[in-house]
Design a protein around this motif. Structure first.
Motif, PDB file in Angstrom:
ATOM      1  N   LEU A 106      25.854  28.938   5.430  1.00 52.96           N
ATOM      2  CA  LEU A 106      26.743  27.655   5.432  1.00 52.96           C
ATOM      3  C   LEU A 106      27.961  27.987   6.043  1.00 52.96           C
ATOM      4  O   LEU A 106      28.768  27.126   6.579  1.00 52.96           O
ATOM      5  CB  LEU A 106      26.900  26.566   4.844  1.00 52.96           C
ATOM      6  CG  LEU A 106      25.547  25.843   3.918  1.00 52.96           C
ATOM      7  CD1 LEU A 106      25.689  24.988   3.108  1.00 52.96           C
ATOM      8  CD2 LEU A 106      25.143  24.466   5.217  1.00 52.96           C
ATOM      9  N   ASN A 109      27.846  29.608   9.712  1.00 53.50           N
ATOM     10  CA  ASN A 109      27.891  28.508  10.531  1.00 53.50           C
ATOM     11  C   ASN A 109      28.807  27.309  11.457  1.00 53.50           C
ATOM     12  O   ASN A 109      30.364  26.717   9.944  1.00 53.50           O
ATOM     13  CB  ASN A 109      26.960  27.098   9.878  1.00 53.50           C
ATOM     14  CG  ASN A 109      26.694  26.099  10.601  1.00 53.50           C
ATOM     15  OD1 ASN A 109      27.151  25.745  11.610  1.00 53.50           O
ATOM     16  ND2 ASN A 109      25.382  25.375  10.040  1.00 53.50           N
ATOM     17  N   SER A 111      30.146  26.244  13.679  1.00 54.61           N
ATOM     18  CA  SER A 111      29.656  23.937  13.706  1.00 54.61           C
ATOM     19  C   SER A 111      30.044  23.306  12.203  1.00 54.61           C
ATOM     20  O   SER A 111      30.231  22.172  12.468  1.00 54.61           O
ATOM     21  CB  SER A 111      28.931  23.745  14.762  1.00 54.61           C
ATOM     22  OG  SER A 111      27.621  23.513  13.370  1.00 54.61           O
ATOM     23  N   LEU A 203      26.693  19.295   5.429  1.00 50.72           N
ATOM     24  CA  LEU A 203      25.940  18.886   6.751  1.00 50.72           C
ATOM     25  C   LEU A 203      25.913  17.044   7.170  1.00 50.72           C
ATOM     26  O   LEU A 203      25.895  16.775   6.348  1.00 50.72           O
ATOM     27  CB  LEU A 203      24.485  19.648   6.549  1.00 50.72           C
ATOM     28  CG  LEU A 203      24.649  20.797   6.954  1.00 50.72           C
ATOM     29  CD1 LEU A 203      23.711  21.477   7.177  1.00 50.72           C
ATOM     30  CD2 LEU A 203      25.822  21.777   8.423  1.00 50.72           C
ATOM     31  N   PRO A 204      25.699  17.100   8.476  1.00 51.67           N
ATOM     32  CA  PRO A 204      25.334  15.738   8.791  1.00 51.67           C
ATOM     33  C   PRO A 204      24.311  15.342   8.743  1.00 51.67           C
ATOM     34  O   PRO A 204      24.549  13.923   8.052  1.00 51.67           O
ATOM     35  CB  PRO A 204      25.747  15.565   9.948  1.00 51.67           C
ATOM     36  CG  PRO A 204      25.925  17.146  10.715  1.00 51.67           C
ATOM     37  CD  PRO A 204      26.357  18.215   9.955  1.00 51.67           C
ATOM     38  N   TYR A 212      16.535  22.161   3.089  1.00 53.28           N
ATOM     39  CA  TYR A 212      17.996  23.721   3.568  1.00 53.28           C
ATOM     40  C   TYR A 212      16.960  24.817   4.296  1.00 53.28           C
ATOM     41  O   TYR A 212      17.075  25.151   4.862  1.00 53.28           O
ATOM     42  CB  TYR A 212      19.263  23.394   3.410  1.00 53.28           C
ATOM     43  CG  TYR A 212      20.400  24.759   4.152  1.00 53.28           C
ATOM     44  CD1 TYR A 212      20.173  23.864   5.587  1.00 53.28           C
ATOM     45  CD2 TYR A 212      20.182  25.541   3.961  1.00 53.28           C
ATOM     46  CE1 TYR A 212      21.787  24.622   6.492  1.00 53.28           C
ATOM     47  CE2 TYR A 212      20.698  26.344   4.217  1.00 53.28           C
ATOM     48  CZ  TYR A 212      21.747  25.586   5.794  1.00 53.28           C
ATOM     49  OH  TYR A 212      22.494  27.430   6.449  1.00 53.28           O
ATOM     50  N   HIS A 216      15.873  26.730   7.277  1.00 52.26           N
ATOM     51  CA  HIS A 216      16.025  27.795   7.451  1.00 52.26           C
ATOM     52  C   HIS A 216      16.129  28.955   7.099  1.00 52.26           C
ATOM     53  O   HIS A 216      16.016  29.578   7.653  1.00 52.26           O
ATOM     54  CB  HIS A 216      18.066  27.638   7.337  1.00 52.26           C
ATOM     55  CG  HIS A 216      18.401  26.463   8.282  1.00 52.26           C
ATOM     56  ND1 HIS A 216      18.407  25.995   9.781  1.00 52.26           N
ATOM     57  CD2 HIS A 216      19.130  25.018   7.934  1.00 52.26           C
ATOM     58  CE1 HIS A 216      19.206  25.387   9.880  1.00 52.26           C
ATOM     59  NE2 HIS A 216      19.002  24.268   8.794  1.00 52.26           N
TER      60      HIS A 216
HETATM   61  C1  LIG Z   1      24.868  24.652  11.592  1.00 52.41           C
HETATM   62  O1  LIG Z   1      25.937  23.248  10.581  1.00 52.41           O
HETATM   63  C2  LIG Z   1      25.106  21.987  11.968  1.00 52.41           C
HETATM   64  C3  LIG Z   1      25.779  20.521  11.746  1.00 52.41           C
HETATM   65  O2  LIG Z   1      26.842  21.241  12.355  1.00 52.41           O
HETATM   66  C4  LIG Z   1      23.748  21.850  11.608  1.00 52.41           C
HETATM   67  O3  LIG Z   1      22.744  20.934  12.849  1.00 52.41           O
HETATM   68  C5  LIG Z   1      22.656  23.191  12.000  1.00 52.41           C
HETATM   69  O4  LIG Z   1      21.049  23.267  11.410  1.00 52.41           O
HETATM   70  C6  LIG Z   1      23.530  24.324  10.538  1.00 52.41           C
HETATM   71  N1  LIG Z   1      22.307  24.973  10.855  1.00 52.41           N
HETATM   72  C7  LIG Z   1      22.766  26.743   9.257  1.00 52.41           C
HETATM   73  C8  LIG Z   1      21.685  27.260   9.580  1.00 52.41           C
HETATM   74  O5  LIG Z   1      23.375  26.110   8.836  1.00 52.41           O
END
Ligand SMILES: *[C@@H]1O[C@H](CO)[C@@H](O)[C@H](O)[C@H]1NC(C)=O
Ligand SMILES: *[C@@H]1O[C@H](CO)[C@@H](O)[C@H](O)[C@H]1NC(C)=O
Ligand SMILES: *[C@@H]1O[C@H](CO)[C@@H](O)[C@H](O)[C@H]1NC(C)=O
Ligand SMILES: *[C@@H]1O[C@H](CO)[C@@H](O)[C@H](O)[C@H]1NC(C)=O
Ligand SMILES: *[C@@H]1O[C@H](CO)[C@@H](O)[C@H](O)[C@H]1NC(C)=O
Length: 627
Positions: A106, A109, A111, A203-204, A212, A216
């Protein structure tokens, strides 16, 4: 027994010959060879284990290929199913590495906004996050939580089996710290519950840690048998039974003992539960072989070379942050440092990274040598000496692979266990003239630990007078018996059961105690008992010592499935943990509450208990008398 094990060993060998699990690519010598099989079976035998062992060994070859070996030894289940590479074990605290890794993923990450870092304060992410220490509340970071340096001791008895991640967080402000933030290493499962909250909160899609990690880590690494779902593991038919023994702690602790099993300690589906982040993963030797390869490759899938976990995440969690073992216990070992779900130390001059795991019925150790490019997992379904067995087996595999003169670790560990028992303070019997305070039966409450209904065992309505009578009765009953007999404890619960049905909660507890806790209540000692729905316990027993002081035992009542002996008790008087309960009284002699002391908060060796002038100040946990 010997012959049975020898027979089992033949069957194991036959199975592994039919199903060769070694990579064909290598001409390397097999490490889990016939000699090692003999050693592992001898170890199972030496520790009189009713259970078995699964071992995964992996080694990176010079050409980038892998030597992968997996093998099962001994018994997976009561029905004599044997352990093989598919047998599922709770890997327990080896789950923590997945939680720390998820935090790191995270953090990587880009995004996520605002971005997380290793120094992100938990209070900035977890709503209402607080501890009893205002400085720690404000300052605890992801790094502090994963490296066990928050100042908060284990408090493993604070959570119940119906806890949620959120409810565990709400209890945190009520758990007494045992050190200042960042001063010492104190193992803490609840901080991994806190870390496991991060995916849900940032995360949304609000995944649980289990969802998770599956998406992942497990799936991209092809760890298809690995799961947080106990239901899935059970329904596969491949989950090992968690064996235990009723050790005779007043006799030969390594001698033969009645074999028992623990029902699987949690009930979860794929979403996991609050325990997932601290200890919820279930896996087998086959998947742990892949996981070890991925760890040695710093996050790559060994089959595809695809990066699953960023290398810097695994480097961070595998590097020392706090010191878990400041001085080595044996000359071949070094001090040990802790990162995130990973310990790092040296063995015979070589650096290793590992973590252990322990839940009812299961013990695991997953170790790798990053410089020598090999690793191994040892999974054991033995609650009694499983840890000792995995250490002896682990070091033997390492010695063998490195070509070192093997060390007899079983022998060393046994000597150490016996020496530790010798060093334990001898327990003092209850003084003859002990006086019992009145009116202790009733409800007690702690915001961190929840409520307890303490009930006198043996007498329906014990007041000071009533109890005195009971003691006189017992003294009269025993007066004919020899002094030696008096020293021994001969529980007579049946005599203690009330004649007429008592439908109060305490009455029900008195009526059921002899069945659910066979042999536990000593009717010669005034005893308070409470049902205690914990993950690691079901009852708490306060056996009177003197005045407001009681000896405390935490008990797990485990169903047997055998109607003529429906429960057995894990954790009894025979192996006491020296905990005490100390009551405080108002001026009229009414109980204000009681404190638990003696290490029940799990601060670890060398961390002093609270000091103070009152039982409340001295308590590691304080229960207030309810209305
Ligand atoms: C990273 O964050 C995005 C949403 O912000 C999410 O869709 C994605 O699964 C995340 N990936 C990981 C590896 O955390
Ligand atoms: C993965 O990388 C190693 C080392 O660079 C290489 O030897 C191997 O062939 C690669 N494997 C695949 C499947 O790409
Ligand atoms: C435990 O061992 C002691 C000492 O050898 C023996 O006297 C006692 O009977 C044993 N208890 C049980 C339950 O076997
Ligand atoms: C009970 O507690 C007292 C006070 O800590 C201790 O001295 C004694 O050894 C304990 N006795 C037993 C039987 O646990
Ligand atoms: C059930 O318990 C009784 C009493 O301890 C014992 O004799 C019997 O062997 C047990 N039965 C099984 C199937 O374990």
């Amino acid at each position: 027994m010997l012959r049975l094990i020898a027979l089992l060993s033949l069957i194991c060998t036959a199975l592994s010959a039919l199903n060769p699990s070694q990579d064909a690519s290598s001409a390397a010598e097999r490490v889990l060879d016939a000699g090692m099989e003999e050693f592992v079976l001898d170890t199972i035998n030496e520790w009189s284990s009713p259970g078995g062992v699964a071992v995964a060994f992996v080694r990176e070859l010079d050409d980038g290929g892998w030597q992968v070996e997996t093998q099962g030894y001994g018994r997976a289940k009561e029905d004599d199913t044997l352990v093989d590479e598919n047998t599922l074990f709770a890997i327990a605290s080896n789950s923590k590495l997945f939680t720390a890794t998820a935090a790191g993923m995270l953090i990587s990450n880009t995004s996520i906004s605002p971005p997380l870092s290793w120094d992100t304060k938990l209070a900035s992410v977890i709503p209402g996050f607080a501890t009893m220490d205002p400085i720690a509340s404000a300052e605890i970071t992801i790094t502090d939580a994963m490296s066990h340096r928050t100042g908060i001791p284990r408090h493993d008895m604070s959570y119940s089996s119906s806890e949620t991640v959120d409810s565990a967080m709400k209890k945190l402000p009520h758990l007494k710290p045992s050190a200042d933030l960042r001063t010492i290493w104190q193992y803490n499962n609840i901080m991994y519950v806190a870390l496991s909250y991060l995916p849900t909160l940032v995360l949304p899609s609000r995944p649980s840690i289990a969802q998770y990690v599956k998406e992942h880590v497990f799936d991209p690494l092809d760890l298809h048998d690995t799961t947080y779902s106990s239901r899935k593991a059970l329904s596969s038919g491949r989950l090992a039974d968690g064996f235990a023994r009723q050790v005779n702690y007043s006799g030969d602790i390594f001698g033969p003992a009645i074999t028992r099993t623990h029902p699987f300690f949690i009930d979860t589906d794929e979403r996991g539960n609050f325990n997932a982040g601290a200890g919820g993963v279930i896996s087998n030797a086959k998947d742990m072989a892949t996981w070890l390869q991925a760890l040695l490759l710093e996050g790559k899938n060994p089959r595809t070379n695809a990066t699953v976990i960023p290398a810097d995440v695994l480097r961070k969690v595998s590097s020392g942050i706090s010191v878990s073992t400041p001085t080595a216990a044996y000359p071949e070992l070094g001090p040990v440092v802790y990162g995130g779900g990973q310990m790092r130390g040296t063995y015979r001059g070589r650096e290793y990274i590992e973590h252990g795991g322990s839940v009812p019925g299961f013990r695991t150790q997953i170790t790798r040598f990053p410089n020598e490019r090999f690793g191994l997992a040892v999974l054991v379904n033995d609650d009694t000496y499983g840890s000792q067995m995995h250490e002896a087996i682990k070091w033997r595999v390492v010695d063998s692979f490195l070509g070192l003169q093997p060390i007899d670790w079983s022998d060393r560990i046994k000597s150490k266990l016996l020496a530790e028992r010798e060093k334990k303070p001898k327990l003092l019997p209850r003084p003859d003239d002990a006086t019992v305070p009145s009116a202790l039966e009733g409800r007690y409450e702690d915001a961190g630990y929840g409520g307890l209904l303490l009930c006198w065992m043996g007498a329906e309505d014990i007041s000071r007078e009533g109890l005195k009578n009971v003691q006189e009765d017992i003294a009269f009953l025993l007066s004919d018996l020899k002094e030696a007999h008096l020293q021994e404890r001969h529980p007579k619960e049946d005599e203690a059961a009330p004649a007429a049905a008592d439908t109060s909660d305490c009455g029900k507890l008195r009526a059921t105690a002899p069945t659910v806790l066979p042999g536990v209540i000593d009717s010669s000692v005034p005893t308070l008992l409470a049902k205690w729905d914990r993950v690691w316990a079901d009852y708490i027993k306060l056996a009177h010592y003197d005045g407001g002081l009681f000896n405390v035992t935490v008990l797990k009542s485990v169903p047997t499935g055998n109607a003529s002996e429906p429960f057995w008790v894990a954790g009894t008087d025979d192996d006491p943990d020296l905990s005490n309960a100390e009551f405080a009284f108002d001026e009229a002699g009414g109980a204000l509450g009681f404190g638990l002391t003696g290490g029940i908060w799990g601060a670890g060796a060398g961390v002093p208990s609270p000091k103070g002038d009152t039982p409340q100040a001295r308590a590691e946990v304080w229960f207030t008398r309810g209305a």
